[in-house]
Design an enzyme around this catalytic site. Structure first.
Site, PDB file in Angstrom:
ATOM      1  N   GLU A   1      -0.348  -9.424  -0.992  1.00 19.35           N
ATOM      2  CA  GLU A   1      -1.781  -9.707  -0.839  1.00 19.35           C
ATOM      3  C   GLU A   1      -2.498  -9.668  -2.186  1.00 19.35           C
ATOM      4  O   GLU A   1      -3.399 -10.464  -2.454  1.00 19.35           O
ATOM      5  CB  GLU A   1      -2.401  -8.720   0.159  1.00 19.35           C
ATOM      6  CG  GLU A   1      -1.869  -8.986   1.573  1.00 19.35           C
ATOM      7  CD  GLU A   1      -2.227  -7.901   2.560  1.00 19.35           C
ATOM      8  OE1 GLU A   1      -1.993  -6.707   2.262  1.00 19.35           O
ATOM      9  OE2 GLU A   1      -2.760  -8.232   3.637  1.00 19.35           O
TER      10      GLU A   1
ATOM     11  N   ALA B   1       0.863  -1.176   0.000  1.00 18.63           N
ATOM     12  CA  ALA B   1       0.000   0.000   0.000  1.00 18.63           C
ATOM     13  C   ALA B   1       0.901   1.228   0.000  1.00 18.63           C
ATOM     14  O   ALA B   1       2.070   1.157   0.357  1.00 18.63           O
ATOM     15  CB  ALA B   1      -0.877  -0.017   1.245  1.00 18.63           C
TER      16      ALA B   1
ATOM     17  N   GLY C   1       0.622  -5.134   0.754  1.00 16.73           N
ATOM     18  CA  GLY C   1      -0.499  -5.215  -0.186  1.00 16.73           C
ATOM     19  C   GLY C   1      -0.092  -5.819  -1.531  1.00 16.73           C
ATOM     20  O   GLY C   1      -0.937  -6.370  -2.248  1.00 16.73           O
TER      21      GLY C   1
ATOM     22  N   GLU D   1       4.295  -5.132   7.174  1.00 17.92           N
ATOM     23  CA  GLU D   1       3.458  -4.158   7.892  1.00 17.92           C
ATOM     24  C   GLU D   1       3.865  -3.998   9.351  1.00 17.92           C
ATOM     25  O   GLU D   1       3.787  -2.912   9.924  1.00 17.92           O
ATOM     26  CB  GLU D   1       1.980  -4.573   7.830  1.00 17.92           C
ATOM     27  CG  GLU D   1       1.329  -4.400   6.469  1.00 17.92           C
ATOM     28  CD  GLU D   1       1.460  -5.612   5.567  1.00 17.92           C
ATOM     29  OE1 GLU D   1       2.301  -6.506   5.838  1.00 17.92           O
ATOM     30  OE2 GLU D   1       0.720  -5.674   4.574  1.00 17.92           O
TER      31      GLU D   1
HETATM   32  N1  CO8 Z   1       4.529   3.363  -0.356  1.00 23.06           N
HETATM   33  C1  CO8 Z   1       4.910   4.552  -0.858  1.00 23.06           C
HETATM   34  N2  CO8 Z   1       6.083   4.737  -1.481  1.00 23.06           N
HETATM   35  C2  CO8 Z   1       6.907   3.684  -1.600  1.00 23.06           C
HETATM   36  C3  CO8 Z   1       6.575   2.414  -1.100  1.00 23.06           C
HETATM   37  C4  CO8 Z   1       5.311   2.266  -0.448  1.00 23.06           C
HETATM   38  N3  CO8 Z   1       4.881   1.085   0.024  1.00 23.06           N
HETATM   39  N4  CO8 Z   1       7.575   1.556  -1.357  1.00 23.06           N
HETATM   40  C5  CO8 Z   1       8.515   2.262  -1.999  1.00 23.06           C
HETATM   41  N5  CO8 Z   1       8.116   3.546  -2.154  1.00 23.06           N
HETATM   42  C6  CO8 Z   1       8.846   4.651  -2.793  1.00 23.06           C
HETATM   43  C7  CO8 Z   1       9.959   5.163  -1.892  1.00 23.06           C
HETATM   44  O1  CO8 Z   1       9.448   6.095  -0.960  1.00 23.06           O
HETATM   45  C8  CO8 Z   1      10.879   5.805  -2.905  1.00 23.06           C
HETATM   46  O2  CO8 Z   1      10.349   7.061  -3.268  1.00 23.06           O
HETATM   47  P1  CO8 Z   1      11.283   8.396  -3.200  1.00 23.06           P
HETATM   48  O3  CO8 Z   1      12.361   8.132  -4.224  1.00 23.06           O
HETATM   49  O4  CO8 Z   1      10.345   9.487  -3.569  1.00 23.06           O
HETATM   50  O5  CO8 Z   1      11.822   8.458  -1.813  1.00 23.06           O
HETATM   51  C9  CO8 Z   1      10.744   4.902  -4.127  1.00 23.06           C
HETATM   52  O6  CO8 Z   1       9.512   4.173  -3.949  1.00 23.06           O
HETATM   53  C10 CO8 Z   1      11.856   3.876  -4.238  1.00 23.06           C
HETATM   54  O7  CO8 Z   1      11.931   3.167  -3.018  1.00 23.06           O
HETATM   55  P2  CO8 Z   1      13.304   2.955  -2.191  1.00 23.06           P
HETATM   56  O8  CO8 Z   1      14.232   4.095  -2.430  1.00 23.06           O
HETATM   57  O9  CO8 Z   1      12.949   2.642  -0.792  1.00 23.06           O
HETATM   58  O10 CO8 Z   1      13.855   1.646  -2.959  1.00 23.06           O
HETATM   59  P3  CO8 Z   1      14.847   0.541  -2.363  1.00 23.06           P
HETATM   60  O11 CO8 Z   1      15.224  -0.304  -3.535  1.00 23.06           O
HETATM   61  O12 CO8 Z   1      15.911   1.170  -1.536  1.00 23.06           O
HETATM   62  O13 CO8 Z   1      13.932  -0.328  -1.344  1.00 23.06           O
HETATM   63  C11 CO8 Z   1      11.940  -1.546  -0.681  1.00 23.06           C
HETATM   64  C12 CO8 Z   1      12.867  -1.095  -1.834  1.00 23.06           C
HETATM   65  C13 CO8 Z   1      12.705  -2.517   0.237  1.00 23.06           C
HETATM   66  C14 CO8 Z   1      10.753  -2.251  -1.312  1.00 23.06           C
HETATM   67  C15 CO8 Z   1      11.511  -0.313   0.136  1.00 23.06           C
HETATM   68  O14 CO8 Z   1      11.016   0.679  -0.764  1.00 23.06           O
HETATM   69  C16 CO8 Z   1      10.414  -0.587   1.138  1.00 23.06           C
HETATM   70  O15 CO8 Z   1      10.680  -1.130   2.197  1.00 23.06           O
HETATM   71  N6  CO8 Z   1       9.156  -0.215   0.822  1.00 23.06           N
HETATM   72  C17 CO8 Z   1       8.044  -0.343   1.727  1.00 23.06           C
HETATM   73  C18 CO8 Z   1       7.560  -1.779   1.806  1.00 23.06           C
HETATM   74  C19 CO8 Z   1       6.418  -1.886   2.802  1.00 23.06           C
HETATM   75  O16 CO8 Z   1       6.557  -1.663   3.980  1.00 23.06           O
HETATM   76  N7  CO8 Z   1       5.242  -2.284   2.294  1.00 23.06           N
HETATM   77  C20 CO8 Z   1       4.086  -2.515   3.121  1.00 23.06           C
HETATM   78  C21 CO8 Z   1       3.211  -1.328   3.093  1.00 23.06           C
HETATM   79  S1  CO8 Z   1       1.840  -1.501   4.242  1.00 23.06           S
HETATM   80  C22 CO8 Z   1       0.695  -2.393   3.387  1.00 23.06           C
HETATM   81  O17 CO8 Z   1       0.909  -2.822   2.296  1.00 23.06           O
HETATM   82  C23 CO8 Z   1      -0.623  -2.574   4.089  1.00 23.06           C
HETATM   83  C24 CO8 Z   1      -1.522  -3.515   3.271  1.00 23.06           C
HETATM   84  C25 CO8 Z   1      -2.917  -2.997   3.245  1.00 23.06           C
HETATM   85  C26 CO8 Z   1      -3.631  -3.464   1.997  1.00 23.06           C
HETATM   86  C27 CO8 Z   1      -3.359  -2.592   0.794  1.00 23.06           C
HETATM   87  C28 CO8 Z   1      -4.040  -3.077  -0.465  1.00 23.06           C
HETATM   88  C29 CO8 Z   1      -4.249  -1.982  -1.460  1.00 23.06           C
END
Ligand code: CO8
Length: 261
Positions: A115, A69, A112, A135
């Site tokens: 999921e 998400a 997500g 999460e």
């Molecule tokens: N949301 C918003 N932006 C994101 C997300 C995210 N989940 N993941 C990555 N981005 C953005 C980063 O902020 C970054 O943007 P910017 O350059 O503007 O700072 C860009 O994408 C690139 O990301 P990274 O620089 O972090 O890339 P890396 O290669 O260093 O890392 C990762 C990749 C490991 C995937 C890292 O981005 C990360 O940990 N992302 C978050 C993963 C996460 O925690 N996901 C779970 C989210 S909670 C959730 O999904 C709840 C489920 C509810 C259901 C939803 C259904 C619709």
């Protein structure tokens, strides 16, 4: 087909009978913002209603299927705003698709994103894919099926480990625990998913829809009820023209020509 900002849609396969949806929000690793999910849900519905399409494939990029998400969008949401807007309702609509959906996962399928993959009917992974439910690292829990679908398809211990640690697993681990049905080299993944979707599309769409519904029932009910349900649907296939055609073609040693009736 409608035009979209965060996804691409096209028909693939030799007969154009596969609906391919590519998540395309590269700057955020395909994070599932509201607009993306709304577009995805519309595109799935569009292909579900297109009689020339027999199965769908959902994919992302080589770097990310979807990184979850959109955390920036979620950050300021509240319990009451979630309730009022019915958070996740577009996501849940995807489940109503009668046609099989294959998730072709390269790169990150997190939160997500995982999921979404599990909401699909078959998951194929590229060899560099990473699956997880992170999460817990950001103070929440999976909200779109993570705690339920991993438990049902892979058992309690794996579900607990994945959801409680937040640590991702790789494609080989995902395959060995039954989350993923096959692993392919990353650059062959989408074409392999399309091939499987073409194979599914060569069958009677009517019977395919009944078969999908019957397998899904295994996740909804007891074994006795599920077997009863399956048997009724099996009986019901004998009321279709496609069953007559399928069995007739076998006996006459020719290829069947299904009419979706
Ligand atoms: N949301 C918003 N932006 C994101 C997300 C995210 N989940 N993941 C990555 N981005 C953005 C980063 O902020 C970054 O943007 P910017 O350059 O503007 O700072 C860009 O994408 C690139 O990301 P990274 O620089 O972090 O890339 P890396 O290669 O260093 O890392 C990762 C990749 C490991 C995937 C890292 O981005 C990360 O940990 N992302 C978050 C993963 C996460 O925690 N996901 C779970 C989210 S909670 C959730 O999904 C709840 C489920 C509810 C259901 C939803 C259904 C619709």
């Amino acid at each position: 087909a409608p035009s979209f900002e965060f996804i691409l849609t096209e028909k693939k396969g030799e007969k154009g009978n596969v609906g391919l949806i590519t998540l395309n929000r590269p700057k955020a690793l395909n994070a599932l913002c509201d607009k993306l999910v709304s577009e995805l849900s519309q595109a799935v519905d569009h292909f579900d209603n297109d009689d020339s399409v027999g199965a769908l494939v959902i994919t992302g990029s080589e770097k990310a299927f979807a990184a979850g998400a959109d955390i920036k969008e979620m950050q300021c949401q509240t319990f009451s705003s979630n309730v009022k807007k019915g958070l996740l309702k577009d996501f849940e609509k995807i489940r109503e698709c009668k046609k099989p959906i294959i998730a072709a996962v390269n790169g990150f399928a997190l939160g997500g994103g995982n999921e979404l993959a599990m909401l699909c009917d078959i998951i194929y992974a590229g060899d560099k894919a990473k699956f997880g439910q992170p999460e817990i690292n950001i103070g929440t829990i999976p909200g779109a099926g993570g705690t339920q679908r991993i438990a049902r398809s892979c058992g309690k211990s794996k579900a607990m480990e994945i959801c409680l640690t937040g640590s991702p697993i790789n494609a080989q681990e995902a395959e060995s625990m039954g989350l993923v049905s096959k692993v392919f080299p990353a650059d062959k993944l989408v074409e392999e998913a399309i091939k499987t979707a073409e194979k599914i599309s060569s069958h009677s769409p009517l019977i395919v829809a009944l078969c999908k519904e019957s397998v899904n029932t295994a996740f909804e009910t007891t074994l006795t009820e599920g077997l009863r349900y399956e048997k009724k649907i099996f009986y019901a296939t004998f009321a279709t023209e496609d069953q007559k055609e399928g069995m007739g073609a076998f006996v006459e040693k020719r290829k069947p020509s299904f009419k979706n009736n």
